[in-house]
Design an enzyme around this catalytic site. Sequence first.
Site, PDB file in Angstrom:
ATOM      1  N   ASP A  17       3.351 -22.776 -10.323  1.00  0.00           N
ATOM      2  CA  ASP A  17       2.567 -23.862 -10.919  1.00  0.00           C
ATOM      3  C   ASP A  17       3.117 -24.235 -12.299  1.00  0.00           C
ATOM      4  O   ASP A  17       3.748 -23.420 -12.966  1.00  0.00           O
ATOM      5  CB  ASP A  17       1.098 -23.412 -11.021  1.00  0.00           C
ATOM      6  CG  ASP A  17       0.147 -24.598 -11.037  1.00  0.00           C
ATOM      7  OD1 ASP A  17       0.604 -25.752 -10.941  1.00  0.00           O
ATOM      8  OD2 ASP A  17      -1.072 -24.363 -11.146  1.00  0.00           O
ATOM      9  N   GLY A  18       2.829 -25.474 -12.714  1.00  0.00           N
ATOM     10  CA  GLY A  18       3.117 -25.891 -14.088  1.00  0.00           C
ATOM     11  C   GLY A  18       4.390 -26.701 -14.283  1.00  0.00           C
ATOM     12  O   GLY A  18       4.803 -26.923 -15.421  1.00  0.00           O
ATOM     13  N   ASN A  19       4.978 -27.172 -13.196  1.00  0.00           N
ATOM     14  CA  ASN A  19       6.188 -28.009 -13.345  1.00  0.00           C
ATOM     15  C   ASN A  19       5.881 -29.288 -14.122  1.00  0.00           C
ATOM     16  O   ASN A  19       6.665 -29.709 -14.978  1.00  0.00           O
ATOM     17  CB  ASN A  19       6.735 -28.411 -11.970  1.00  0.00           C
ATOM     18  CG  ASN A  19       7.286 -27.246 -11.191  1.00  0.00           C
ATOM     19  OD1 ASN A  19       7.535 -26.180 -11.748  1.00  0.00           O
ATOM     20  ND2 ASN A  19       7.489 -27.438  -9.892  1.00  0.00           N
ATOM     21  N   GLY A  20       4.735 -29.884 -13.817  1.00  0.00           N
ATOM     22  CA  GLY A  20       4.352 -31.143 -14.473  1.00  0.00           C
ATOM     23  C   GLY A  20       4.152 -30.937 -15.967  1.00  0.00           C
ATOM     24  O   GLY A  20       4.632 -31.731 -16.786  1.00  0.00           O
ATOM     25  N   ARG A  30       7.225 -36.054 -14.572  1.00  0.00           N
ATOM     26  CA  ARG A  30       6.851 -34.865 -13.799  1.00  0.00           C
ATOM     27  C   ARG A  30       7.936 -34.456 -12.811  1.00  0.00           C
ATOM     28  O   ARG A  30       8.150 -33.278 -12.546  1.00  0.00           O
ATOM     29  CB  ARG A  30       5.568 -35.132 -12.984  1.00  0.00           C
ATOM     30  CG  ARG A  30       4.342 -35.402 -13.800  1.00  0.00           C
ATOM     31  CD  ARG A  30       3.158 -35.699 -12.867  1.00  0.00           C
ATOM     32  NE  ARG A  30       2.940 -34.605 -11.938  1.00  0.00           N
ATOM     33  CZ  ARG A  30       2.292 -33.481 -12.246  1.00  0.00           C
ATOM     34  NH1 ARG A  30       1.802 -33.306 -13.455  1.00  0.00           N
ATOM     35  NH2 ARG A  30       2.128 -32.543 -11.338  1.00  0.00           N
ATOM     36  N   SER A  62       1.555 -27.496  -0.918  1.00  0.00           N
ATOM     37  CA  SER A  62       0.331 -27.112  -0.206  1.00  0.00           C
ATOM     38  C   SER A  62      -0.179 -28.242   0.681  1.00  0.00           C
ATOM     39  O   SER A  62       0.230 -29.407   0.528  1.00  0.00           O
ATOM     40  CB  SER A  62      -0.750 -26.731  -1.221  1.00  0.00           C
ATOM     41  OG  SER A  62      -1.237 -27.886  -1.876  1.00  0.00           O
ATOM     42  N   ASN A  65      -1.386 -30.923  -1.499  1.00  0.00           N
ATOM     43  CA  ASN A  65      -0.439 -31.655  -2.348  1.00  0.00           C
ATOM     44  C   ASN A  65      -0.034 -33.023  -1.779  1.00  0.00           C
ATOM     45  O   ASN A  65       0.518 -33.853  -2.507  1.00  0.00           O
ATOM     46  CB  ASN A  65       0.816 -30.816  -2.625  1.00  0.00           C
ATOM     47  CG  ASN A  65       0.593 -29.671  -3.589  1.00  0.00           C
ATOM     48  OD1 ASN A  65       1.276 -28.639  -3.530  1.00  0.00           O
ATOM     49  ND2 ASN A  65      -0.359 -29.802  -4.498  1.00  0.00           N
ATOM     50  N   ARG A  68      -0.961 -36.259  -3.703  1.00  0.00           N
ATOM     51  CA  ARG A  68      -0.310 -36.694  -4.949  1.00  0.00           C
ATOM     52  C   ARG A  68       0.350 -38.059  -4.755  1.00  0.00           C
ATOM     53  O   ARG A  68       0.586 -38.482  -3.625  1.00  0.00           O
ATOM     54  CB  ARG A  68       0.734 -35.652  -5.368  1.00  0.00           C
ATOM     55  CG  ARG A  68       0.066 -34.352  -5.762  1.00  0.00           C
ATOM     56  CD  ARG A  68       1.039 -33.441  -6.437  1.00  0.00           C
ATOM     57  NE  ARG A  68       0.380 -32.208  -6.829  1.00  0.00           N
ATOM     58  CZ  ARG A  68       0.842 -31.390  -7.760  1.00  0.00           C
ATOM     59  NH1 ARG A  68       1.963 -31.672  -8.390  1.00  0.00           N
ATOM     60  NH2 ARG A  68       0.196 -30.288  -8.050  1.00  0.00           N
ATOM     61  N   ARG A 182       0.792 -16.069 -10.543  1.00  0.00           N
ATOM     62  CA  ARG A 182       0.499 -17.488 -10.762  1.00  0.00           C
ATOM     63  C   ARG A 182       0.905 -17.841 -12.178  1.00  0.00           C
ATOM     64  O   ARG A 182       0.476 -17.203 -13.142  1.00  0.00           O
ATOM     65  CB  ARG A 182      -0.970 -17.837 -10.535  1.00  0.00           C
ATOM     66  CG  ARG A 182      -1.179 -19.351 -10.679  1.00  0.00           C
ATOM     67  CD  ARG A 182      -2.438 -19.869 -10.062  1.00  0.00           C
ATOM     68  NE  ARG A 182      -2.406 -21.336 -10.048  1.00  0.00           N
ATOM     69  CZ  ARG A 182      -3.204 -22.100  -9.330  1.00  0.00           C
ATOM     70  NH1 ARG A 182      -4.100 -21.543  -8.561  1.00  0.00           N
ATOM     71  NH2 ARG A 182      -3.120 -23.419  -9.378  1.00  0.00           N
ATOM     72  N   SER A 190      -5.132 -19.670  -5.490  1.00  0.00           N
ATOM     73  CA  SER A 190      -5.164 -20.959  -4.798  1.00  0.00           C
ATOM     74  C   SER A 190      -5.330 -20.701  -3.307  1.00  0.00           C
ATOM     75  O   SER A 190      -5.665 -19.597  -2.890  1.00  0.00           O
ATOM     76  CB  SER A 190      -3.901 -21.749  -5.107  1.00  0.00           C
ATOM     77  OG  SER A 190      -2.819 -21.127  -4.476  1.00  0.00           O
TER      78      SER A 190
HETATM   79  C1  IPE Z   1       3.663 -27.030  -9.241  1.00  0.00           C
HETATM   80  O1  IPE Z   1       3.640 -27.762 -10.424  1.00  0.00           O
HETATM   81  C2  IPE Z   1       4.436 -27.719  -8.151  1.00  0.00           C
HETATM   82  C3  IPE Z   1       3.630 -28.168  -7.015  1.00  0.00           C
HETATM   83  C4  IPE Z   1       2.329 -28.014  -6.903  1.00  0.00           C
HETATM   84  C5  IPE Z   1       4.321 -28.871  -5.951  1.00  0.00           C
HETATM   85  P1  IPE Z   1       2.567 -28.884 -10.692  1.00  0.00           P
HETATM   86  O2  IPE Z   1       3.102 -30.193 -10.226  1.00  0.00           O
HETATM   87  O3  IPE Z   1       1.251 -28.515 -10.100  1.00  0.00           O
HETATM   88  O4  IPE Z   1       2.493 -28.885 -12.262  1.00  0.00           O
HETATM   89  P2  IPE Z   1       1.202 -29.017 -13.176  1.00  0.00           P
HETATM   90  O5  IPE Z   1       0.208 -28.017 -12.696  1.00  0.00           O
HETATM   91  O6  IPE Z   1       0.689 -30.411 -13.003  1.00  0.00           O
HETATM   92  O7  IPE Z   1       1.691 -28.746 -14.550  1.00  0.00           O
HETATM   93  C1  IPE Z   2      -0.614 -24.708  -6.347  1.00  0.00           C
HETATM   94  O1  IPE Z   2      -0.450 -25.591  -7.387  1.00  0.00           O
HETATM   95  C2  IPE Z   2       0.234 -25.121  -5.179  1.00  0.00           C
HETATM   96  C3  IPE Z   2       1.680 -24.936  -5.305  1.00  0.00           C
HETATM   97  C4  IPE Z   2       2.240 -24.288  -6.273  1.00  0.00           C
HETATM   98  C5  IPE Z   2       2.475 -25.514  -4.265  1.00  0.00           C
HETATM   99  P1  IPE Z   2      -1.391 -26.879  -7.576  1.00  0.00           P
HETATM  100  O2  IPE Z   2      -1.101 -27.422  -8.907  1.00  0.00           O
HETATM  101  O3  IPE Z   2      -1.251 -27.771  -6.402  1.00  0.00           O
HETATM  102  O4  IPE Z   2      -2.832 -26.210  -7.496  1.00  0.00           O
HETATM  103  P2  IPE Z   2      -4.231 -26.593  -8.085  1.00  0.00           P
HETATM  104  O5  IPE Z   2      -4.564 -27.929  -7.521  1.00  0.00           O
HETATM  105  O6  IPE Z   2      -4.106 -26.614  -9.565  1.00  0.00           O
HETATM  106  O7  IPE Z   2      -5.104 -25.478  -7.607  1.00  0.00           O
HETATM  107 MG    MG Z   3      -0.429 -27.559 -10.805  1.00  0.00          MG
END
Ligand code: IPE
Ligand code: IPE
Ligand code: MG
Length: 225
Positions: A17-20, A30, A62, A65, A68, A182, A190
């Site tokens: 998590d947290g790429n964005g 993102r 997921s 996802n 999005r 996580r 999750s």
């Molecule tokens: C995780 O990073 C990648 C995926 C869920 C595909 P996010 O895209 O959820 O990044 P944040 O949580 O918005 O920082």
């Molecule tokens: C969890 O990240 C799913 C993946 C890493 C693929 P999300 O960013 O999608 O999860 P939530 O929505 O914050 O729980």
């Molecule tokens: Mg996320």
Amino acid sequence: MPRDETDLRLHVACIMDGNGRWAGRRGLPRTDGHTAGEENLAALVRVAVKRNIGWLTVFGFSTENWRRPRPEVRHILGLHEKLFGRVAELNELNVKVQWIGRPFDSREARTPKYVQRAIRKAIADTAQNTGMVLTIAFDYGGRSELVAAVEQARTESDGITSATIGEHLYLPELPPVDVLVRTSGERRVSNFLLWQAAGAAIYFTEAPWPDFDEAELDAALALAR
Ligand code: IPE
Ligand code: IPE
Ligand code: MG
């Protein structure tokens, strides 16, 4: 889902998590965060092999996802094509690739054909490897997996028990998770490996996925040993 008692190699599962947020902090889109996340995963696989981890399972995309924005989803799909295409690297590391997610022929499955092809090819081209098993969760949801397993256990087995549910999971051979990671400061479980993670130690870290490095992995492993 009994574990082979001679297999003491750890199973580490990561909710990447947290790429964005990683990208946002740098003033980048993102999608750049997802690109950095995929590259970090490739680097982490090397470290995991060096640490003699038996099973590394990662949450790539997921069932939720898909909601999005389309351009972001398209970008993430392309990155999975790239990830599953890293066959030469994975063969060099003796890593065997698996995929976990909604079966392509199931009613709800949404994985496009080109990603299906990349997944099938990666599995076939690394099938002979005997080292770490890298399982990538794509179009995966723990609840969907359990619903499907219970349905199959009901129609194909004598009754619903832990054993018959375990036998009908998407990948029955996946051992119990030892450490669930996580990243990015989310202290939540999750919809990931809900069955397999029973009993797992949990490592939460503030680091966003693109920054989850060797030191982070070692801190997670410390919880398991
Ligand atoms: C995780 O990073 C990648 C995926 C869920 C595909 P996010 O895209 O959820 O990044 P944040 O949580 O918005 O920082
Ligand atoms: C969890 O990240 C799913 C993946 C890493 C693929 P999300 O960013 O999608 O999860 P939530 O929505 O914050 O729980
Ligand atoms: Mg996320």
